[in-house]
Design an enzyme around this catalytic site. Structure first.
Site, short mmCIF file in Angstrom:
data_model
loop_
_atom_site.label_atom_id
_atom_site.label_comp_id
_atom_site.label_asym_id
_atom_site.label_seq_id
_atom_site.Cartn_x
_atom_site.Cartn_y
_atom_site.Cartn_z
N CYS A 112 0.84 -1.20 0.00
CA CYS A 112 0.00 0.00 0.00
C CYS A 112 0.88 1.25 0.00
O CYS A 112 0.64 2.19 -0.78
CB CYS A 112 -0.92 -0.03 1.22
SG CYS A 112 -2.11 1.29 1.27
N CYS A 113 1.90 1.28 0.87
CA CYS A 113 2.80 2.45 0.91
C CYS A 113 3.54 2.58 -0.42
O CYS A 113 3.78 3.69 -0.89
CB CYS A 113 3.82 2.31 2.03
SG CYS A 113 3.21 2.80 3.64
N CYS A 194 -1.00 8.39 7.49
CA CYS A 194 -2.36 8.12 7.02
C CYS A 194 -3.24 7.69 8.21
O CYS A 194 -2.78 7.02 9.13
CB CYS A 194 -2.34 6.99 5.99
SG CYS A 194 -1.47 7.40 4.48
N CYS A 197 -3.40 4.04 9.61
CA CYS A 197 -2.15 3.47 10.11
C CYS A 197 -1.52 4.33 11.22
O CYS A 197 -0.34 4.16 11.54
CB CYS A 197 -1.15 3.32 8.97
SG CYS A 197 -1.77 2.30 7.64
N CYS A 222 7.66 4.09 5.70
CA CYS A 222 6.74 3.89 4.58
C CYS A 222 7.49 3.43 3.33
O CYS A 222 6.88 2.89 2.41
CB CYS A 222 5.98 5.18 4.28
SG CYS A 222 7.04 6.53 3.78
#
Ligand code: SF4
Length: 248
Positions: A112-113, A194, A197, A222
């Site tokens: 995702c990062c 985010c 997280c 990240c």
């Protein structure tokens, strides 16, 4: 490290942050800086606004930021006259190659990062000769050995004007110049990324600036400040996009 970068580090070592920024702006073009507009990022943004206000500031909008962060960002940009550029992930990066109902930030936060931060920045770096980042050696073990200036595998120079600063230096600058704080700091958030997280830290860990990020996960970075200096890009690119990096 290549000799040219060794020489540049020697050249930058005696310079103040202001002098380093002016040197970079005069000698490395195109040049840009990234910022996530956290409280600890305020000193560097403030110094930029007073020395090289035209410097493009990239903000990576993952689509998952706290609304408070976006509001705070816009207030600072307006107040200090910063040259903001918001960078969005391509190909619906927030989910990317994810076909399950579980969000990618739960299923695979590294992917995702990568999809939402590292890859969009990597695309921007392809058009830059220099990237200024506000990371410091005292923040994490991964950052403990950063140089004032480094050359990324992609060829771009990365400049860390605050590499030698400590957390105490940051807070002294914030106090001296009465800089604004991110509104979530007073609610117990130390490092604000985010929303899915990031958690507040009620028992503050003095030695961990990034406490509250990716809780219950070993992840501490990240990838912006590690992957781009390392060699894991191909693996993640293939994992997220289904093809190795460079095979567009
Ligand atoms: S911090 Fe979380 S939501 Fe944001 S890009 Fe990384 S895994 Fe995704």
């Amino acid at each position: 490290m290549h000799q040219d970068v060794v020489n540049l580090n020697k050249k930058l070592a005696p310079l103040s942050v202001q002098e380093m920024l002016i040197w970079a702006w005069s000698n490395i073009q195109p040049l840009a800086m990234t910022s996530s507009f956290q409280t600890q990022g305020m000193p560097l943004l403030h110094i930029v606004s007073q020395t090289i206000p035209d410097l493009p500031i990239f903000f990576l909008d993952t689509g998952y930021h706290f609304p408070e962060t976006l509001l705070f960002r816009d207030q600072i940009v307006k107040q200090w006259g910063l040259n903001l550029h918001v960078i969005y992930p391509s190909n619906s990066g927030s989910q990317s190659n994810n076909t399950s109902h579980t969000p990618l930030y739960i299923k695979d936060p590294d992917a995702c990062c990568y999809a939402n931060k590292t890859r969009p920045l990597q695309d921007m770096l392809a058009n830059l000769s220099g990237w200024i980042s506000g990371i410091r050696r005292d923040q994490t073990l991964n950052r403990a050995n950063i140089e004032l200036i480094e050359r990324l595998p992609q060829g771009c120079l990365r400049i860390h004007p605050l590499a030698n600063w400590t957390k105490k230096d940051v807070w002294q600058y914030i106090t001296k110049h009465q800089l604004p704080e991110h509104p979530l700091l007073s609610q117990g958030y130390l490092s604000i990324g985010c929303k899915p997280c990031t958690r507040p830290v009620f028992e503050q860990d003095e030695n961990n600036d990034r406490a509250g990020r990716w809780v219950n996960n070993n992840k501490v970075e990240c990838g912006l400040h590690t992957l781009l200096r390392g060699n894991q890009l191909n693996h993640l690119h293939e994992h997220v996009d289904g093809k190795p990096f460079g095979k567009e």
